[in-house]
Design a protein around this motif. Structure first.
Motif, PDB file in Angstrom:
ATOM      1  N   MET A  28      -9.453 -52.418 -32.378  1.00 45.31           N
ATOM      2  CA  MET A  28      -8.781 -53.688 -32.130  1.00 45.31           C
ATOM      3  C   MET A  28      -9.439 -54.810 -32.918  1.00 45.31           C
ATOM      4  SD  MET A  28      -7.772 -53.659 -28.078  1.00 45.31           S
ATOM      5  CE  MET A  28      -9.426 -53.334 -27.501  1.00 45.31           C
ATOM      6  N   ALA A  29     -10.754 -54.773 -33.007  1.00 46.36           N
ATOM      7  CA  ALA A  29     -11.468 -55.805 -33.757  1.00 46.36           C
ATOM      8  C   ALA A  29     -11.092 -55.766 -35.234  1.00 46.36           C
ATOM      9  CB  ALA A  29     -12.976 -55.620 -33.588  1.00 46.36           C
ATOM     10  N   ARG A  30     -11.016 -54.564 -35.779  1.00 46.18           N
ATOM     11  CA  ARG A  30     -10.639 -54.457 -37.194  1.00 46.18           C
ATOM     12  C   ARG A  30      -9.227 -54.993 -37.426  1.00 46.18           C
ATOM     13  NH1 ARG A  30     -13.715 -49.554 -37.061  1.00 46.18           N
ATOM     14  NH2 ARG A  30     -11.857 -48.315 -36.542  1.00 46.18           N
ATOM     15  N   TRP A  31      -8.326 -54.731 -36.456  1.00 43.78           N
ATOM     16  CA  TRP A  31      -6.970 -55.256 -36.574  1.00 43.78           C
ATOM     17  C   TRP A  31      -6.969 -56.783 -36.533  1.00 43.78           C
ATOM     18  CZ3 TRP A  31      -3.796 -58.140 -33.316  1.00 43.78           C
ATOM     19  CH2 TRP A  31      -2.441 -58.200 -33.680  1.00 43.78           C
ATOM     20  N   MET A  32      -7.772 -57.357 -35.630  1.00 45.51           N
ATOM     21  CA  MET A  32      -7.825 -58.815 -35.525  1.00 45.51           C
ATOM     22  C   MET A  32      -8.469 -59.441 -36.752  1.00 45.51           C
ATOM     23  SD  MET A  32      -8.568 -59.688 -31.532  1.00 45.51           S
ATOM     24  CE  MET A  32      -8.158 -61.397 -31.842  1.00 45.51           C
TER      25      MET A  32
ATOM     26  N   PRO B 174     -14.571 -59.378 -25.809  1.00 44.58           N
ATOM     27  CA  PRO B 174     -15.178 -58.330 -26.640  1.00 44.58           C
ATOM     28  C   PRO B 174     -14.460 -58.126 -27.969  1.00 44.58           C
ATOM     29  CG  PRO B 174     -15.030 -57.606 -24.363  1.00 44.58           C
ATOM     30  CD  PRO B 174     -14.240 -58.875 -24.461  1.00 44.58           C
ATOM     31  N   VAL B 175     -13.135 -58.264 -27.948  1.00 40.67           N
ATOM     32  CA  VAL B 175     -12.369 -58.104 -29.180  1.00 40.67           C
ATOM     33  C   VAL B 175     -12.653 -59.256 -30.141  1.00 40.67           C
ATOM     34  CG1 VAL B 175     -10.049 -57.869 -30.142  1.00 40.67           C
ATOM     35  CG2 VAL B 175     -10.589 -56.864 -27.924  1.00 40.67           C
ATOM     36  N   LEU B 176     -12.653 -60.489 -29.624  1.00 43.36           N
ATOM     37  CA  LEU B 176     -12.968 -61.645 -30.454  1.00 43.36           C
ATOM     38  C   LEU B 176     -14.380 -61.554 -31.015  1.00 43.36           C
ATOM     39  CD1 LEU B 176     -11.420 -64.518 -28.267  1.00 43.36           C
ATOM     40  CD2 LEU B 176     -10.510 -63.597 -30.405  1.00 43.36           C
ATOM     41  N   ALA B 177     -15.302 -61.063 -30.198  1.00 43.38           N
ATOM     42  CA  ALA B 177     -16.699 -60.958 -30.642  1.00 43.38           C
ATOM     43  C   ALA B 177     -16.837 -59.958 -31.783  1.00 43.38           C
ATOM     44  CB  ALA B 177     -17.590 -60.546 -29.477  1.00 43.38           C
ATOM     45  N   GLU B 178     -16.108 -58.851 -31.687  1.00 42.33           N
ATOM     46  CA  GLU B 178     -16.154 -57.871 -32.763  1.00 42.33           C
ATOM     47  C   GLU B 178     -15.545 -58.447 -34.043  1.00 42.33           C
ATOM     48  OE1 GLU B 178     -17.455 -54.940 -33.064  1.00 42.33           O
ATOM     49  OE2 GLU B 178     -18.213 -54.718 -31.025  1.00 42.33           O
ATOM     50  N   ALA B 179     -14.467 -59.200 -33.890  1.00 36.90           N
ATOM     51  CA  ALA B 179     -13.858 -59.841 -35.051  1.00 36.90           C
ATOM     52  C   ALA B 179     -14.805 -60.863 -35.666  1.00 36.90           C
ATOM     53  CB  ALA B 179     -12.541 -60.502 -34.651  1.00 36.90           C
ATOM     54  N   GLY B 180     -15.496 -61.619 -34.819  1.00 38.63           N
ATOM     55  CA  GLY B 180     -16.460 -62.591 -35.327  1.00 38.63           C
ATOM     56  C   GLY B 180     -17.631 -61.932 -36.012  1.00 38.63           C
ATOM     57  N   ALA B 181     -18.082 -60.813 -35.474  1.00 38.79           N
ATOM     58  CA  ALA B 181     -19.225 -60.113 -36.061  1.00 38.79           C
ATOM     59  C   ALA B 181     -18.926 -59.673 -37.483  1.00 38.79           C
ATOM     60  CB  ALA B 181     -19.597 -58.914 -35.199  1.00 38.79           C
ATOM     61  N   ALA B 182     -17.671 -59.350 -37.761  1.00 39.60           N
ATOM     62  CA  ALA B 182     -17.291 -58.931 -39.110  1.00 39.60           C
ATOM     63  C   ALA B 182     -17.442 -60.073 -40.110  1.00 39.60           C
ATOM     64  CB  ALA B 182     -15.852 -58.425 -39.108  1.00 39.60           C
ATOM     65  N   HIS B 183     -17.476 -61.299 -39.616  1.00 45.02           N
ATOM     66  CA  HIS B 183     -17.637 -62.473 -40.486  1.00 45.02           C
ATOM     67  C   HIS B 183     -18.998 -63.132 -40.310  1.00 45.02           C
ATOM     68  CE1 HIS B 183     -13.438 -62.575 -41.908  1.00 45.02           C
ATOM     69  NE2 HIS B 183     -13.113 -62.169 -40.685  1.00 45.02           N
ATOM     70  N   GLY B 184     -19.917 -62.426 -39.680  1.00 45.95           N
ATOM     71  CA  GLY B 184     -21.271 -62.942 -39.550  1.00 45.95           C
ATOM     72  C   GLY B 184     -21.508 -63.875 -38.384  1.00 45.95           C
ATOM     73  N   VAL B 185     -20.556 -63.984 -37.456  1.00 50.15           N
ATOM     74  CA  VAL B 185     -20.731 -64.833 -36.269  1.00 50.15           C
ATOM     75  C   VAL B 185     -21.398 -63.990 -35.187  1.00 50.15           C
ATOM     76  CG1 VAL B 185     -19.591 -66.286 -34.554  1.00 50.15           C
ATOM     77  CG2 VAL B 185     -18.663 -66.135 -36.878  1.00 50.15           C
ATOM     78  N   THR B 186     -22.507 -64.467 -34.639  1.00 53.31           N
ATOM     79  CA  THR B 186     -23.270 -63.681 -33.676  1.00 53.31           C
ATOM     80  C   THR B 186     -22.567 -63.623 -32.325  1.00 53.31           C
ATOM     81  OG1 THR B 186     -24.559 -65.552 -32.839  1.00 53.31           O
ATOM     82  CG2 THR B 186     -25.399 -64.426 -34.801  1.00 53.31           C
ATOM     83  N   PRO B 187     -22.784 -62.542 -31.555  1.00 55.47           N
ATOM     84  CA  PRO B 187     -22.210 -62.464 -30.206  1.00 55.47           C
ATOM     85  C   PRO B 187     -22.652 -63.629 -29.314  1.00 55.47           C
ATOM     86  CG  PRO B 187     -22.997 -60.311 -30.901  1.00 55.47           C
ATOM     87  CD  PRO B 187     -23.470 -61.288 -31.939  1.00 55.47           C
ATOM     88  N   LEU B 188     -23.877 -64.137 -29.491  1.00 55.53           N
ATOM     89  CA  LEU B 188     -24.344 -65.263 -28.677  1.00 55.53           C
ATOM     90  C   LEU B 188     -23.488 -66.493 -28.916  1.00 55.53           C
ATOM     91  CD1 LEU B 188     -28.245 -64.998 -28.822  1.00 55.53           C
ATOM     92  CD2 LEU B 188     -26.805 -64.911 -26.781  1.00 55.53           C
ATOM     93  N   GLU B 189     -23.147 -66.781 -30.164  1.00 56.82           N
ATOM     94  CA  GLU B 189     -22.296 -67.935 -30.453  1.00 56.82           C
ATOM     95  C   GLU B 189     -20.920 -67.755 -29.828  1.00 56.82           C
ATOM     96  OE1 GLU B 189     -22.948 -69.816 -34.637  1.00 56.82           O
ATOM     97  OE2 GLU B 189     -23.269 -67.658 -34.873  1.00 56.82           O
TER      98      GLU B 189
END
Length: 483
Positions: A366-370, A408-423
C-alpha cells in the motif's frame, strides 16, 4: 493483490466501527485475522500477534497505570482546590468564566480521560453559564478544544496509538511536540478571551445575588454524577441575575470585600465539581500527592525513566500512601477497572491489526502505491500532508481507524522520501482539537448531554475554531522544526 486486500481490510474495519456494527476491540482482532487467512498466511497469525504484543506491552502498561494514578488523584481530592479556585476567579464575569472553563478543562485533562474531564468541567461551570444566561455552546466548544490539545498527552490515547502503530516510544513523539502543543493551548486561551469578551459585551458584567444561593440551598437543582462519585448542582429555577453596567470589569470588582468572601463561600458550597464529603478524600496528604504528581511529570519530561516505569511506580506509591489498607486499594482499583480494561484491551487488540498489516506485507504494498500517487514534489513534505489530512480524517473516523489503519501507510510513503516515522507521528497529532468534537467520540456526547446542548449546535460552533487551533499547532510545529 496485497494492495487491494490491505485497503479492503482497512475499509472494512472503518465501516464496521463507524456504523457501530462491531466494537473497536473486536474489529481490531477479527477483521485482520480473517484477512490474514485470505492472504494465505493464516498459519503465521500467531507469530504476527506475539510479535505485536511484545512490542506493545510497554505502551499498554503505561496506559494502565496512568489511568490508575490520575484516577486515584481525583479520588483523593488533588484537583478539588483547583476547581474551587477557578470558580472564585470566575466570580460572575462572563470573560473570566469562559477563560476559567478552558483552564479547568485543560487541568483536569491531565487524567487522560475525556469523559471525566467533561463531567468535572460541566458540573462545575454549567450552573454559572445557566444562571447568567451565557451561551452554553461556548462552554462546550472551549472545553472540547482544551481537552483536544491535552488529549495528546502520552497516556491520553492518540500519542499512544501513534507509538503503537509505528512501533515508536511515546516520549520520543510527545516531548519534542510540547512547544507546538503549548502554542495550541495558548491559542485556545486567546480564543476563550475573545469569546468571553463577546459574552461580556452581550450580557454586561453580572453578579449573583443572595437569591441564587438560596435557590441552590433549596435544591432547585439537578444532581450531576461525576467521576469520583461526587455531585454538583445545576440550577433549573429562574435566573436571579442583574446586569452590572456596560461591560467593564470594574463594577464586579468594586463590591464590598466582606460580601465577596461570603459570596465566594456560598458559591463554593453550591457549585462543587466534586463531592466535598466523599470518603476517598485525603486532605492531610494533599501536598504529598501534589509533589508526587509534579515529580512524576518532571521525570517524564526529563526522561529519567521510561514512562511506563514512572507511572507504575507512581501508581503504586499513590495507592500505598493514600490507601494503606488492602481492601481500600482493591476498591480503588475496581473503581477504575473499566477504563483500564478498555484502554489496555484496545492496545493489545491492535497488536493483531498492526501485526497482520505488517507481517503479511500489505502495508509495504500500500505504501508503494501511495508513493506512486503522491506527486513527486510533495513527497519530502509528507509530514505536512499528514498534518493537514489529520483534520478531516480524525474527524470523520475514529482514532483507532486513523492511527492503526491510515498512519502506517502514510508513514511508509513518507519513509520512501526520507521523512522519519517520528515526524509523521508528531504530524498525526495535529488534528486532535477537532477530533474531540467528532460524532465518533463517545465523550463528546457526555459533554453536550450534561450541558443540554444540541450536538448540531455544538458542531456548527466548534468546527471552525477547532480547525484554527489545529492549524496553529501545525504552523508552530513547522516553525520550530518539529514537523
Amino acid at each position: 493483490m496485497l494492495t487491494i486486500l490491505g485497503f479492503a481490510m482497512i475499509a472494512t474495519f472503518l465501516v464496521l466501527i463507524m456504523l457501530k456494527k462491531m466494537s473497536p476491540i473486536a474489529a481490531l482482532v477479527l477483521i485482520p485475522a480473517l484477512f490474514c487467512v485470505f492472504v494465505g498466511k493464516g498459519a503465521k497469525l500467531g507469530d504476527y500477534v506475539i510479535d505485536g504484543v511484545t512490542s506493545l506491552a510497554p505502551t499498554a502498561a503505561m496506559l494502565m497505570f496512568a489511568i490508575v494514578y490520575f484516577g486515584v488523584m481525583i479520588d483523593v481530592g488533588l484537583f478539588d482546590p483547583v476547581v474551587r479556585g477557578i470558580l472564585k476567579f470566575c466570580k460572575a464575569d462572563p470573560l473570566r468564566i469562559v477563560i476559567g472553563t478552558a483552564l479547568l478543562a485543560a487541568i483536569v485533562s491531565l487524567d487522560g480521560d475525556g469523559s471525566t474531564t467533561f463531567m468535572i468541567t460541566v458540573s462545575a461551570m454549567y450552573p454559572l453559564y445557566k444562571r447568567l444566561k451565557m451561551s452554553l455552546v461556548v462552554m462546550t466548544g472551549v472545553a472540547a478544544m482544551a481537552n483536544g490539545v491535552m488529549n495528546t498527552l502520552p497516556w491520553g490515547g492518540p500519542t499512544a496509538r501513534a507509538a503503537t502503530a509505528l512501533k515508536l516510544d511515546a516520549s520520543d513523539i510527545f516531548v519534542p511536540m510540547i512547544p507546538a502543543l503549548a502554542v495550541g493551548l495558548l491559542f485556545v486561551f486567546v480564543l476563550s478571551y475573545v469569546l468571553g469578551r463577546r459574552e461580556r459585551a452581550r450580557l454586561g458584567v453580572l453578579t449573583l445575588d443572595e437569591v441564587l444561593v438560596e435557590d441552590v440551598e433549596e435544591k432547585e437543582t439537578e444532581t450531576v454524577l461525576v467521576g469520583a462519585g461526587g455531585s454538583a448542582g445545576t440550577g433549573q429555577g429562574k435566573a436571579p441575575v442583574r446586569t452590572g453596567g456596560s461591560g467593564s470589569g470594574t463594577d464586579a470588582d468594586a463590591r464590598d470585600d466582606g460580601a465577596d468572601e461570603d459570596e465566594d463561600e456560598d458559591e463554593d458550597d453550591g457549585f462543587q465539581g466534586l463531592d466535598p464529603h466523599r470518603a476517598t478524600l485525603r486532605p492531610r496528604l494533599y501536598w504529598f500527592n501534589a509533589l508526587l504528581t509534579v515529580a512524576l511529570l518532571t521525570a517524564m519530561i526529563m526522561e529519567y525513566l521510561p514512562i511506563p516505569v514512572l507511572f507504575l511506580i507512581g501508581a503504586a506509591l499513590a495507592l500505598t500512601v493514600n490507601f494503606p489498607h488492602i481492601p481500600d486499594q482493591k476498591a480503588r482499583l475496581a473503581a477504575h477497572a473499566d477504563n483500564v480494561l478498555n484502554v489496555s484491551g484496545m492496545v493489545f487488540a491492535a497488536a493483531v491489526f498492526t501485526g497482520v498489516l505488517q507481517g503479511t506485507g500489505m502495508v509495504d504494498h500500500m505504501a508503494r502505491w501511495m508513493v506512486d500517487v503522491v506527486p513527486e514534489g510533495m513527497g519530502p513534505h509528507m509530514a505536512l500532508v499528514t498534518g493537514v489530512l489529520s483534520l478531516p480524517l480524525t474527524y470523520f473516523m475514529s482514532n483507532d481507524g486513523f492511527y492503526f489503519g491510515v498512519l502506517p501507510v502514510l508513514a511508509e510513503a513518507g519513509a520512501a522520501h526520507g521523512v522519519t516515522p517520528l515526524e509523521m507521528a508528531r504530524a498525526s497529532l495535529v488534528g486532535q482539537p477537532l477530533h474531540m468534537s467528532s460524532p465518533l467520540v463517545p465523550a463528546v456526547y457526555v459533554l453536550v448531554g450534561m450541558a443540554k446542548v444540541e450536538f448540531g449546535d455544538h458542531t456548527r460552533f466548534v468546527v471552525k475554531w477547532a480547525a484554527c487551533t489545529c492549524l496553529a499547532i501545525l504552523g508552530a510545529g513547522i516553525l520550530f522544526g518539529i514537523i
